[in-house]
Design a protein around this motif. Structure first.
Motif, mmCIF file in Angstrom:
data_model
loop_
_atom_site.group_PDB
_atom_site.id
_atom_site.type_symbol
_atom_site.label_atom_id
_atom_site.label_comp_id
_atom_site.label_asym_id
_atom_site.label_seq_id
_atom_site.Cartn_x
_atom_site.Cartn_y
_atom_site.Cartn_z
ATOM 1 N N ASP A 62 -43.900 -44.709 22.585
ATOM 2 C CA ASP A 62 -44.223 -43.950 21.379
ATOM 3 C C ASP A 62 -45.106 -42.727 21.613
ATOM 4 O O ASP A 62 -44.806 -41.633 21.146
ATOM 5 C CB ASP A 62 -44.838 -44.869 20.298
ATOM 6 N N HIS A 63 -46.183 -42.881 22.403
ATOM 7 C CA HIS A 63 -47.160 -41.792 22.507
ATOM 8 C C HIS A 63 -46.563 -40.514 23.104
ATOM 9 O O HIS A 63 -46.923 -39.413 22.700
ATOM 10 C CB HIS A 63 -48.363 -42.226 23.346
ATOM 11 N N TYR A 64 -45.691 -40.668 24.092
ATOM 12 C CA TYR A 64 -45.139 -39.493 24.776
ATOM 13 C C TYR A 64 -43.697 -39.206 24.364
ATOM 14 O O TYR A 64 -43.035 -38.375 24.977
ATOM 15 C CB TYR A 64 -45.252 -39.678 26.299
ATOM 16 N N ALA A 65 -43.225 -39.915 23.326
ATOM 17 C CA ALA A 65 -41.837 -39.729 22.885
ATOM 18 C C ALA A 65 -41.644 -38.325 22.309
ATOM 19 O O ALA A 65 -42.412 -37.902 21.442
ATOM 20 C CB ALA A 65 -41.499 -40.780 21.829
ATOM 21 N N GLN A 66 -40.655 -37.627 22.793
ATOM 22 C CA GLN A 66 -40.300 -36.340 22.188
ATOM 23 C C GLN A 66 -39.676 -36.618 20.827
ATOM 24 O O GLN A 66 -38.973 -37.626 20.663
ATOM 25 C CB GLN A 66 -39.332 -35.576 23.084
ATOM 26 N N THR A 67 -39.914 -35.757 19.862
ATOM 27 C CA THR A 67 -39.397 -36.022 18.520
ATOM 28 C C THR A 67 -38.359 -35.001 18.076
ATOM 29 O O THR A 67 -37.768 -35.163 17.010
ATOM 30 C CB THR A 67 -40.543 -36.041 17.480
ATOM 31 N N ARG A 68 -38.133 -33.952 18.877
ATOM 32 C CA ARG A 68 -37.131 -32.963 18.464
ATOM 33 C C ARG A 68 -35.733 -33.578 18.540
ATOM 34 O O ARG A 68 -35.491 -34.478 19.343
ATOM 35 C CB ARG A 68 -37.235 -31.702 19.328
ATOM 36 N N PRO A 69 -34.832 -33.091 17.679
ATOM 37 C CA PRO A 69 -33.476 -33.668 17.655
ATOM 38 C C PRO A 69 -32.812 -33.572 19.030
ATOM 39 O O PRO A 69 -33.075 -32.631 19.781
ATOM 40 C CB PRO A 69 -32.740 -32.799 16.634
ATOM 41 N N GLY A 70 -31.977 -34.552 19.321
ATOM 42 C CA GLY A 70 -31.202 -34.505 20.561
ATOM 43 C C GLY A 70 -31.971 -34.941 21.787
ATOM 44 O O GLY A 70 -31.617 -34.604 22.904
ATOM 45 N N ARG A 71 -33.012 -35.732 21.577
ATOM 46 C CA ARG A 71 -33.829 -36.113 22.735
ATOM 47 C C ARG A 71 -33.079 -37.017 23.704
ATOM 48 O O ARG A 71 -33.365 -37.016 24.893
ATOM 49 C CB ARG A 71 -35.128 -36.779 22.287
ATOM 50 N N LEU A 72 -32.115 -37.784 23.184
ATOM 51 C CA LEU A 72 -31.362 -38.658 24.084
ATOM 52 C C LEU A 72 -30.204 -37.923 24.743
ATOM 53 O O LEU A 72 -29.616 -38.402 25.695
ATOM 54 C CB LEU A 72 -30.865 -39.902 23.335
ATOM 55 N N ALA A 73 -29.892 -36.745 24.201
ATOM 56 C CA ALA A 73 -28.806 -35.960 24.791
ATOM 57 C C ALA A 73 -29.366 -34.899 25.730
ATOM 58 O O ALA A 73 -28.654 -33.981 26.131
ATOM 59 C CB ALA A 73 -28.003 -35.298 23.670
ATOM 60 N N GLY A 74 -30.660 -35.034 26.048
ATOM 61 C CA GLY A 74 -31.278 -34.103 26.990
ATOM 62 C C GLY A 74 -31.583 -32.744 26.382
ATOM 63 O O GLY A 74 -31.806 -31.771 27.097
#
Lengths: 469, 201
Positions: A62-74
């Protein structure tokens, strides 16, 4: 047997051994990890120790999770590669020790204090720890839940126990029901403004009274979350039918005959009528106004119709000095009116206020309207994000000009790079207004999701009751 | 594995006149992604010690001679509140601070400090204020903090009693590894688990 408090009942049933020095070896039922737990895993590795009960441990990124869209698509590379590396280290530590986890790619991912209760991993009567001060959140379900540092994280990993001295007992009564436009966040801020940011230091708080009974579990999670901002070791609410209805059917909750047996035990989890508390505080919830902070400590909070402090009017030299410093950092004149204060940015999220009911409360204000300032909403978990999308909340937010983000701690603490610029004033639903908390030089005003949404529409601090009337 | 025992700390005191010192101030969150190492000393009070260009702020107490060499910090009320980040303790220690004196401490910081051998010394506010004034005086103030006797000796020779929780004190004096101690109780822990699996709480 003498009358005991809810806290004492749970505590006593978890004591493995007591030492004459007045300290107990307390058994821990549930331990949550996050990326920041790497310090403890490093300490464990340095001494060649293993995780004793991986089955009672659960990890969330959670703390370092990127929140911008498409984070799992790189498509949302972290601003610093080190942030991405910490997510990898987290995955490796969880896998190496056989710990179940909601990593960044897991559909359960979110903020650890949202995910744990949501998955039914925190249950009434449990002892719960995590290397994060907002672990107090979980007390909403009738558990003893407290934050610990890396050394104690390592200790729990290695032993499933902690040496703890029993805190003093405090009860906070919220009498009467909150009016329109006010709720759990206002109750928490009003309490902290009353007793001080260290007012509950060394204490466990039990929340009681008509307003607490009437709160949803989500509201109770918000209230307990802020216990640490009053200096408390933890905060908890006696479990009741509201709690049980909320827990029923969650993945980690018992089912069938085990559920009935659990219910029978959980119904006994309440303070005896004659149980003595070291301290009792009563607050009039019916008279509550929407609250917000004006300074750099959560205790520096006032009703929206109020003003920032005037240091000259404060008798205590320490408080005068602190108020003057806070006003200087916040760019406010002594005694400044809060209503009408221009804001530059709005953040809706954090383990305090990112649950579905929080998003609904904000969306109810925003529906069909347009924000005047940049605003960001980060749901508390991926399932909450999906549930919000299923009922169209995401469209209300985006049509109002909000960024609809992925889940994580985000702009509450900025560790993932979601920061407020220096000198900017942010209306935020998070939990801490410390200098630099949301970014170096950032000016944070804590408030409820509805108040933050209203601030986004007006571009300034406004009384949300103007929008809900 | 045993630890370095902590028995008596003697050193120069720096006056740190601030209350409600949150751990976000002690070490900003952006430094917590670094593994614990000697660099942590440079993160201590980073945004108070350095301006946005990274230059030392001359008015910050730890940037002034002789306080650069201070090993004891004399604060005021409520030191180490807020976040549970143990990095706050790592930063103080890496900078050479071995004890902090205040009226009260945040509960989690207090525990983190003791686990790492950083001594949090609780004294009444008038005594804390007097020590801070002495530290800010014209001549450097050296303090002696004796954990064995739980006594602080001020520059004027005055002695002030303080208490550290007994178990933590024993562990510090003996250099006891708490995890090792707890693992020696494994049979009791297993018996507790067996009892609970028969009749859950």
């Amino acid at each position: 047997m003498s009358a005991s408090t809810l806290f004492e009942k749970i505590w006593t049933s978890h004591v493995v051994q007591s030492r004459p020095e007045g300290i107990d070896l307390l058994y821990i039922d549930r331990h949550y990890c996050h990326e920041g737990s790497f310090h403890a895993f490093n300490a464990l590795a340095a001494e060649g120790r293993r995780v004793r009960r991986p089955d009672l441990t659960f990890g969330v990124a959670d703390h370092y999770a990127q929140t911008r869209p498409g984070r799992l698509a790189g498509r949302a590379a972290p601003p610093d590669p080190e942030m991405g590396r910490l997510i990898e280290v987290f995955d490796r530590n969880m896998a190496a020790h056989g710990i179940a986890a909601a990593g960044l790619t897991d559909p359960r991912q979110g903020i650890v204090h949202v995910v744990g209760p949501e998955q039914g991993l925190t249950l009434p009567g449990m002892t719960v720890v995590c290397g994060d001060s907002h672990t107090s959140t979980h007390g909403a379900l009738g558990a003893i839940a407290f934050g610990v540092g890396a050394s104690e994280v390592a200790h729990v990993l290695a032993t499933q126990c902690l040496w703890q001295s029993r805190p003093a007992q405090m009860r906070v009564w919220f009498d009467g029901l909150p009016g329109a436009g006010t709720g759990a966040k206002d109750m928490a801020l009003a309490m902290i403004a009353t007793i001080g940011a260290n007012g509950a230091q060394g204490h466990a708080i039990e929340y009681a009274g008509e307003a607490v009974q009437a709160l949803s579990v989500e509201g109770r999670l918000t209230l307990c979350n802020m216990s640490i901002e009053a200096g408390a070791r933890c905060g908890l609410v006696a479990p009741d039918d509201t709690t049980f209805a909320w827990l029923a059917g969650r993945p980690g909750a018992p089912s069938g005959a085990a559920w009935e047996a659990a219910l029978a035990r959980w119904r006994g989890l309440r303070s005896d009528a004659a149980a003595p508390f070291d301290r009792e505080v009563r607050l009039d919830t019916a008279a509550l106004e929407p609250m917000l902070t004006w300074g750099t400590s959560p205790e520096q909070a006032a009703p929206v119709s109020g003003t920032a402090a005037d240091p000259a009017a404060l008798a205590d030299a320490g408080r005068r000095h602190a108020a003057a410093q806070a006003l200087d950092y916040m760019g406010l004149a002594p005694g400044a009116r809060l209503e009408g204060l221009p804001v530059d940015r709005v953040f809706i999220g954090s383990c305090t206020n990112s649950r579905l009911s929080d998003l609904r409360a904000a969306a109810a204000i925003l529906r069909g309207r347009r924000a005047r300032v940049p605003a960001l909403v980060s749901p508390g978990s991926t399932p909450i994000k999906q549930a919000a999308e299923a009922e169209g909340l995401d469209r209300i937010f985006t049509e109002a000009g909000f960024e609809w983000r992925e889940s994580g701690c985000s702009m509450c603490v900025g560790m993932n790079g979601d920061l407020v610029a220096s000198g900017e004033r942010c209306a935020s639903t998070s939990n801490r207004n410390f200098p630099g908390r949301q970014g170096r030089g950032a000016r944070t005003h804590l408030m409820s999701p509805a108040m933050a949404a209203a601030a986004a529409l007006a571009g300034r601090i406004v009384d949300v009751r103007e929008y809900v009337a | 594995m045993s630890r370095q025992p902590v028995t008596c700390i003697e050193g120069l005191a720096a006056p740190f006149d601030a209350s409600n010192v949150d751990t976000d101030q002690i070490i900003p969150a952006r430094f917590l992604r670094r593994p614990r190492d000697a660099q942590y000393g440079s993160y201590l009070f980073h945004d108070l010690r350095f301006d946005e260009a990274g230059r030392e702020r001359p008015d910050f107490i730890l940037n002034q001679a002789p306080f650069r060499q201070a090993s004891i910090l004399v604060a005021a009320r409520a030191f180490g509140v807020g976040s549970s980040r143990e990095g706050a303790v790592y930063a103080l220690q890496a900078h050479g601070i071995r004890a902090v004196i205040a009226e009260t401490f945040g509960d989690i910081f207090f525990s983190n400090a003791l686990k790492n051998g950083l001594l949090p010394v609780r004294l009444s506010l008038p005594v804390v204020n007097a020590l801070r004034h002495a530290a800010a005086g014209p001549s450097p103030a050296r303090l002696v903090i004796d954990l064995e006797r739980q006594e602080l000796v001020a520059p004027d020779g005055a002695r002030h009693a303080f208490t550290v929780p007994a178990f933590a004190r024993e562990c510090l004096l003996a250099g006891q590894d708490e995890i090792g101690l707890t693992l020696s109780l494994l049979p009791q822990i297993e018996a507790f688990e067996a009892r609970r699996s028969n009749s859950p709480a």
